[in-house]
Design a protein around this motif. Structure first.
Motif, short mmCIF file in Angstrom:
data_model
loop_
_atom_site.label_atom_id
_atom_site.label_comp_id
_atom_site.label_asym_id
_atom_site.label_seq_id
_atom_site.Cartn_x
_atom_site.Cartn_y
_atom_site.Cartn_z
N GLU A 1 0.85 -1.19 0.00
CA GLU A 1 0.00 0.00 0.00
C GLU A 1 0.88 1.24 0.00
N TRP B 1 -0.34 -4.77 1.57
CA TRP B 1 -1.78 -4.74 1.30
C TRP B 1 -2.23 -6.17 1.09
N SER C 1 -3.83 -4.84 4.82
CA SER C 1 -3.05 -4.38 5.97
C SER C 1 -2.81 -5.47 7.01
#
Length: 585
Positions: free
Chosen positions: A321, A490, A492
């Motif tokens: 991410e 990702w 999380s």
């Protein structure tokens, strides 16, 4: 019905074979395809629609057998079931591999230099001003249109990171095949916003009146008869039409199997050409006992030994991410009403996100130095001049490629919504040591094949792939272009961005390794002295005259790259071999 040539399979290679044979207007060619025509399949023309062709009638819906080495997971092995086959739903990538990959076949007529010319023959390459092309590595007169891909910002940053971690930039390295350690660009089977496929060889402006398409028809078996000399010959095929009716077609010259690495061996099996003891289980009389039929399965989840029948490969996605907006393409497809606008742009102008496949930067790498501290690697047997995977220093151990947004196989379904941005680096293992099989579920010609991929059965495969993942993570987390933009993994709940040791990566590999859809090797080519060879270097099936196989199932070992361009090259080569026999002028 009588045709000169009957081509069983209207996928990537089969369409090429048919098109090239039909260049002689005096012959009649039949192409039998189990799926539908591609003309009205928008997602086969719209590059970004690829995943919408899976898990339905346009997919063979093959699922691998569970294996303990991948924690008893089953892997979905999607294959295109429509005219054009996998060329209509693949990643559009033209990663040819290394010339040494084909030299290693050690078969007359199939050296790297010779086969490179056949891959190029299929291609018309379209350059772009920013691309530093290797001109001699491409073709410019073929029916397959290719071009470079314009990168999203994240991909340029990843190229910067790759270079800072010791992978020098070589723009067109995946076309020239001479660099086992560097980064660059993969050209794509896309032109003017539309995917180009094998179907293009036999449709639209390339359609010929002497090619007949028989669609939604499953080939049951090859009809084998004795000729006047008492030799076995392929006289035609038996198939099942969309209404269940049995159809028989005569072949005056040859039958060509081009049904792919899962289906070509099973057509042979149903024809009585295969391992006799296995055929007996299904009540099939053995005509020619060929134990190699359906063996040596390879598939990027690629696995293999140092022998001539042994290469496969495996890929692992690692998603990250970033909170830096605008550098990935997620905002073009996942945020707000962006998808509707993106789709309208493609419909109206053939531009935008859906006109491309969301892969970005690419790299090859050798891992010798990184594995020097591994006892699994250093104690493994090896041949002179080769590493434990059977590769020379001129061949890469791994490939890295990246995505410009979140996405991949169906299991990756936690899409980043508004304000979220993700990308991945993917590690692909070349020449591992395990390999699988393809067999019959039953004698029913419409049944999906029984596929045992045998992924990661050898500890060395796990060791090298885990090291590849460690290196890939270092590129993202430490590389000059990306080290300051990563927020974390990702989704999380993953923490792989924190992994620093090879041992930490091993469980991740076993839980997350998946296929790259490069099935091959199950009707392997070899010398007549090789008991496991199914076809010779002319692609002729052993023991049967007038029968050849022309698809990636003939590859004795898998190239260190992707199989799309080899599939086109095999189709081109097969057509020339057939012409040498029948169409001398």
């Amino acid at each position: 019905m009588i045709y000169d040539f009957v081509v069983c399979g209207g996928g990537t290679a089969g369409c090429v074979v048919a098109a090239r044979l039909a260049e002689d207007p005096s012959v009649k060619v039949l192409v039998i395809e189990a799926g539908q025509h591609n003309e009205n399949l928008e997602n086969a023309h719209m590059v970004g629609g690829w995943s919408q062709l899976f898990d339905k009638e346009t997919d063979w819906n093959v699922i691998s057998e569970p294996r303990p080495a991948v924690n008893n997971r089953q892997v979905k092995l999607s294959r295109g079931k429509f005219l054009g086959g996998c060329s209509g739903c693949n990643g559009t990538l033209c990663v040819r591999g290394s010339k040494k990959d084909f030299d290693d076949w050690n078969l007359e007529g199939w050296s790297g230099d010779e086969f490179w010319k056949y891959m190029s023959k299929a291609e018309t390459f379209h350059d772009k001003p920013w691309f530093n092309v290797s001109k001699e590595s491409h073709g410019y007169d073929g029916l397959l249109h290719t071009e470079p891909h314009d990168l999203a910002p994240i991909s340029n940053l990843l190229l910067e990171s790759m270079q800072s971690k010791g992978l020098p930039y070589d723009c067109d390295m995946f076309s020239h095949g001479n660099n086992p350690h560097g980064c660059g660009h993969s050209t794509r089977t896309v032109h003017q916003g539309i995917r180009t496929t094998g179907a293009d060889f036999v449709t639209d402006k390339n359609r010929r009146d002497n090619i007949h398409l028989m669609l939604q028809t499953h080939v049951d078996k090859v009809i084998v008869e004795q000729d006047a000399n008492g030799e076995l010959r392929a006289a035609g095929i038996r198939a099942v039409g969309p209404d269940g009716a049995v159809v028989e077609v005569k072949a005056a010259k040859e039958v060509v199997l081009a049904a792919g690495a899962y289906c070509s061996p099973n057509i042979l099996n149903r024809s009585g050409i295969g391992a006799g003891k296995e055929l007996e289980k299904h009540g099939i009389t053995t005509i020619v006992d060929l134990p190699g039929v359906g063996k040596n399965l390879m598939d990027h989840l690629r696995l293999g030994t140092n022998s001539n029948f042994a290469r496969r490969c495996q890929i692992v996605f690692m998603f990250y991410e970033t909170d830096k907006p605008g550098i990935t393409n997620d905002h073009l497809v996942y945020h707000g009403d962006s998808f509707g606008k993106t789709y309208a742009l493609w419909k109206d102008e053939k531009k935008g996100f859906l006109s491309t496949f969301p892969f970005g930067a690419f790299a090859f790498a050798r891992l010798d130095e990184r594995l020097a501290d591994s006892s699994v690697w250093t104690s493994a047997p090896r041949e002179p001049g080769r590493d434990p995977m059977g590769l020379t220093p001129s061949q890469p151990n791994i490939e890295f490629f990246t995505t410009e947004c979140y996405g991949g196989p169906k299991q990756f379904d936690q899409f980043p919504g508004d304000g979220k941005h993700a990308f991945s680096i993917i590690a692909e293992l070349f020449s591992p040591r395990s390999r699988g099989t393809v067999a019959l579920h039953s004698s029913d010609p419409t049944a999906a094949p029984l596929v045992d991929c045998n992924y990661l059965a050898d500890p060395l495969d796990v060791e090298v792939l885990a090291e590849a993942c460690r290196f890939g993570n270092e590129i993202v987390m430490q590389g000059a272009g990306t080290k300051d933009i990563v927020k974390g993994s990702w989704p999380s709940d993953l923490v792989h961005h924190r992994y620093t040791t090879r041992e930490e990566w091993i469980p991740y590999v076993r839980d997350n390794a998946t296929t790259c859809y490069h099935a091959s090797g199950t009707c392997a080519m070899g010398e007549t002295s090789n008991p496991n060879a199914v076809v010779d270097n002319k692609l002729r099936v052993r023991g049967i005259k007038g029968l050849r196989v022309a698809d990636c199932s003939i590859m004795p070992t898998l190239n260190g790259g992707h199989t799309q361009m080899p599939a086109y090259g095999i189709g081109e080569k097969a057509a020339d071999l057939i012409k040498e026999t029948w169409l001398r002028t």
